[in-house]
Design a protein around this motif. Sequence first.
Motif, PDB file in Angstrom:
ATOM      1  N   SER A   1     -37.892  28.599 -52.468  1.00 55.84           N
ATOM      2  CA  SER A   1     -38.627  29.672 -51.582  1.00 55.84           C
ATOM      3  C   SER A   1     -38.524  28.983 -50.179  1.00 55.84           C
ATOM      4  CB  SER A   1     -39.996  30.121 -51.814  1.00 55.84           C
ATOM      5  OG  SER A   1     -40.834  28.841 -51.922  1.00 55.84           O
ATOM      6  N   ASN A   2     -38.648  29.911 -49.057  1.00 53.93           N
ATOM      7  CA  ASN A   2     -38.699  29.523 -47.773  1.00 53.93           C
ATOM      8  C   ASN A   2     -39.474  28.293 -47.399  1.00 53.93           C
ATOM      9  OD1 ASN A   2     -36.717  30.880 -46.382  1.00 53.93           O
ATOM     10  ND2 ASN A   2     -37.920  32.580 -46.121  1.00 53.93           N
ATOM     11  N   THR A   3     -39.005  27.263 -46.923  1.00 57.55           N
ATOM     12  CA  THR A   3     -39.712  26.027 -46.416  1.00 57.55           C
ATOM     13  C   THR A   3     -39.609  25.929 -45.030  1.00 57.55           C
ATOM     14  OG1 THR A   3     -39.520  25.109 -48.839  1.00 57.55           O
ATOM     15  CG2 THR A   3     -40.045  23.659 -46.952  1.00 57.55           C
ATOM     16  N   ILE A   4     -40.336  25.438 -44.284  1.00 54.72           N
ATOM     17  CA  ILE A   4     -40.392  25.057 -42.896  1.00 54.72           C
ATOM     18  C   ILE A   4     -39.801  23.648 -42.678  1.00 54.72           C
ATOM     19  CG2 ILE A   4     -41.443  24.701 -40.524  1.00 54.72           C
ATOM     20  CD1 ILE A   4     -43.610  26.593 -41.709  1.00 54.72           C
ATOM     21  N   PHE A   5     -38.762  23.509 -41.923  1.00 59.33           N
ATOM     22  CA  PHE A   5     -38.082  22.259 -41.687  1.00 59.33           C
ATOM     23  C   PHE A   5     -38.341  22.092 -40.208  1.00 59.33           C
ATOM     24  CE2 PHE A   5     -34.702  19.502 -40.378  1.00 59.33           C
ATOM     25  CZ  PHE A   5     -34.437  18.566 -41.487  1.00 59.33           C
ATOM     26  N   ASP A   6     -39.230  20.864 -40.014  1.00 62.11           N
ATOM     27  CA  ASP A   6     -39.543  20.644 -38.658  1.00 62.11           C
ATOM     28  C   ASP A   6     -39.388  19.230 -38.178  1.00 62.11           C
ATOM     29  OD1 ASP A   6     -41.454  20.370 -36.516  1.00 62.11           O
ATOM     30  OD2 ASP A   6     -43.241  21.137 -37.597  1.00 62.11           O
ATOM     31  N   THR A   7     -38.689  18.946 -36.954  1.00 65.05           N
ATOM     32  CA  THR A   7     -38.299  17.878 -36.492  1.00 65.05           C
ATOM     33  C   THR A   7     -39.041  17.726 -35.181  1.00 65.05           C
ATOM     34  OG1 THR A   7     -36.399  18.428 -35.371  1.00 65.05           O
ATOM     35  CG2 THR A   7     -36.266  17.940 -37.710  1.00 65.05           C
ATOM     36  N   THR A   8     -40.179  18.153 -34.894  1.00 66.92           N
ATOM     37  CA  THR A   8     -40.942  18.190 -33.526  1.00 66.92           C
ATOM     38  C   THR A   8     -41.878  17.180 -33.369  1.00 66.92           C
ATOM     39  OG1 THR A   8     -42.636  19.708 -34.230  1.00 66.92           O
ATOM     40  CG2 THR A   8     -40.556  20.749 -33.441  1.00 66.92           C
ATOM     41  N   HIS A   9     -41.923  16.216 -34.216  1.00 60.33           N
ATOM     42  CA  HIS A   9     -42.945  15.196 -34.427  1.00 60.33           C
ATOM     43  C   HIS A   9     -42.554  14.448 -32.944  1.00 60.33           C
ATOM     44  CE1 HIS A   9     -44.719  11.284 -34.869  1.00 60.33           C
ATOM     45  NE2 HIS A   9     -45.919  11.892 -35.515  1.00 60.33           N
TER      46      HIS A   9
ATOM     47  N   ASN B   1     -39.308  11.928 -33.212  1.00 65.36           N
ATOM     48  CA  ASN B   1     -38.009  12.454 -33.285  1.00 65.36           C
ATOM     49  C   ASN B   1     -36.886  12.392 -32.407  1.00 65.36           C
ATOM     50  OD1 ASN B   1     -37.856  13.635 -36.229  1.00 65.36           O
ATOM     51  ND2 ASN B   1     -39.509  14.338 -35.485  1.00 65.36           N
ATOM     52  N   ILE B   2     -35.609  12.249 -32.329  1.00 62.33           N
ATOM     53  CA  ILE B   2     -34.729  12.372 -31.297  1.00 62.33           C
ATOM     54  C   ILE B   2     -34.072  13.506 -31.134  1.00 62.33           C
ATOM     55  CG2 ILE B   2     -33.880   9.634 -31.502  1.00 62.33           C
ATOM     56  CD1 ILE B   2     -31.717  10.335 -33.293  1.00 62.33           C
ATOM     57  N   LEU B   3     -34.638  14.479 -31.914  1.00 61.97           N
ATOM     58  CA  LEU B   3     -34.205  16.047 -31.846  1.00 61.97           C
ATOM     59  C   LEU B   3     -35.474  16.918 -32.100  1.00 61.97           C
ATOM     60  CD1 LEU B   3     -31.926  17.364 -34.844  1.00 61.97           C
ATOM     61  CD2 LEU B   3     -33.095  15.017 -34.887  1.00 61.97           C
ATOM     62  N   LYS B   4     -35.292  18.014 -31.537  1.00 63.26           N
ATOM     63  CA  LYS B   4     -36.607  18.918 -31.591  1.00 63.26           C
ATOM     64  C   LYS B   4     -35.966  20.239 -32.140  1.00 63.26           C
ATOM     65  CE  LYS B   4     -39.134  15.886 -29.620  1.00 63.26           C
ATOM     66  NZ  LYS B   4     -39.997  14.899 -30.228  1.00 63.26           N
ATOM     67  N   ILE B   5     -35.969  20.628 -33.556  1.00 66.25           N
ATOM     68  CA  ILE B   5     -35.710  21.621 -34.094  1.00 66.25           C
ATOM     69  C   ILE B   5     -36.830  22.130 -34.942  1.00 66.25           C
ATOM     70  CG2 ILE B   5     -33.341  21.492 -33.624  1.00 66.25           C
ATOM     71  CD1 ILE B   5     -32.846  20.984 -36.822  1.00 66.25           C
ATOM     72  N   LYS B   6     -36.869  23.519 -35.189  1.00 70.29           N
ATOM     73  CA  LYS B   6     -37.912  23.753 -36.331  1.00 70.29           C
ATOM     74  C   LYS B   6     -37.476  25.302 -36.895  1.00 70.29           C
ATOM     75  CE  LYS B   6     -42.998  24.859 -36.987  1.00 70.29           C
ATOM     76  NZ  LYS B   6     -44.156  24.816 -36.106  1.00 70.29           N
ATOM     77  N   GLY B   7     -37.392  25.557 -37.952  1.00 70.26           N
ATOM     78  CA  GLY B   7     -37.059  26.579 -38.740  1.00 70.26           C
ATOM     79  C   GLY B   7     -37.244  26.735 -39.995  1.00 70.26           C
ATOM     80  N   LYS B   8     -37.145  27.896 -40.751  1.00 72.69           N
ATOM     81  CA  LYS B   8     -37.488  28.452 -41.864  1.00 72.69           C
ATOM     82  C   LYS B   8     -35.937  27.906 -42.861  1.00 72.69           C
ATOM     83  CE  LYS B   8     -41.177  31.415 -42.159  1.00 72.69           C
ATOM     84  NZ  LYS B   8     -41.726  32.839 -42.388  1.00 72.69           N
TER      85      LYS B   8
ATOM     86  N   LEU C   1     -30.132  26.007 -37.633  1.00 72.89           N
ATOM     87  CA  LEU C   1     -30.679  24.736 -37.266  1.00 72.89           C
ATOM     88  C   LEU C   1     -29.430  23.755 -37.192  1.00 72.89           C
ATOM     89  CD1 LEU C   1     -33.938  24.716 -39.601  1.00 72.89           C
ATOM     90  CD2 LEU C   1     -33.539  24.975 -37.148  1.00 72.89           C
ATOM     91  N   ILE C   2     -28.619  23.950 -38.445  1.00 68.75           N
ATOM     92  CA  ILE C   2     -27.423  23.081 -38.209  1.00 68.75           C
ATOM     93  C   ILE C   2     -26.466  23.243 -37.155  1.00 68.75           C
ATOM     94  CG2 ILE C   2     -25.058  22.390 -39.573  1.00 68.75           C
ATOM     95  CD1 ILE C   2     -26.618  23.103 -42.216  1.00 68.75           C
TER      96      ILE C   2
END
Length: 273
Positions: free
Chosen positions: A240-248, A251-258, A266-267
Amino acid sequence: MYQNDNTVYYPQDELTTMLIPVTTGCPYNKCKFCSMYKDSIYTKVPLEDIEFELMNGYKYTEKIFLTGADPLSVGYDRMMLILKLIKKHLPYCARVASYSSVRSILKYSNQELSDLHNAGLRLLYIGFETGSDEILKFINKGNTVADSVRAGQKLNTVHLPFNSIIMYGLSGKDNGIKNAKLTADMLNKFNTNKIITMNLTLFDGTQLAEMADKGEYFPSGRTERLEEVKCLLENLKPVSNTIFDTTHPTNILKIKGKIPDEKEKLIREINSL
């Protein structure tokens, strides 16, 4: 004896959440990459101190985060007492969250976890770090991948939501892709509310930093780490939809999405870096 440590760690998602101390220090404190609790003694905060904080809290508080490296380490009886104190003094609180280790989760029975969930514990943050047994052993994490999967599936069984914290760069130079695939394979074996990535930072005083200084550990570079995150994302197959979050902040990249819905988007964002 309770050590009042002024350094408090909590997830960035809990920035506006009321913080209630449950433990200080870390009951394990052996991970090679971690410096957060090296100078702190593990103690349980007295219940009277916890109740004092709650009695003086805002009556209409809706969210609470229990602080400490692993609050669930206090055990079922004490955790249940804390949740009952929260309900007593802050009756409008709809969600209690906490960090937890794989080790602590496995010590609880399904019934105990279900009881805690029903009493108000609604979200856990778990540092899985990696899906590689080789790397888990190397960083001295104290559990296996099989343990991680059992913990995740156990929480799914009792419907207790959790966020999974993953650390890329841990596997070192030339091992990122292999680590990403193994980590994705682990994450695909259970349902998680969110996947939070963190970029390995070598903090002074940690065993891993000392090994790097001695040439016994070779950190991966920026390009390999970006490839590792991309590979992780490509191999994730949530039910099921899971949030992928690299905004900590690490991180060397800042992306976030389901994902899977926004996986391709995101890719593309990673490819544009």
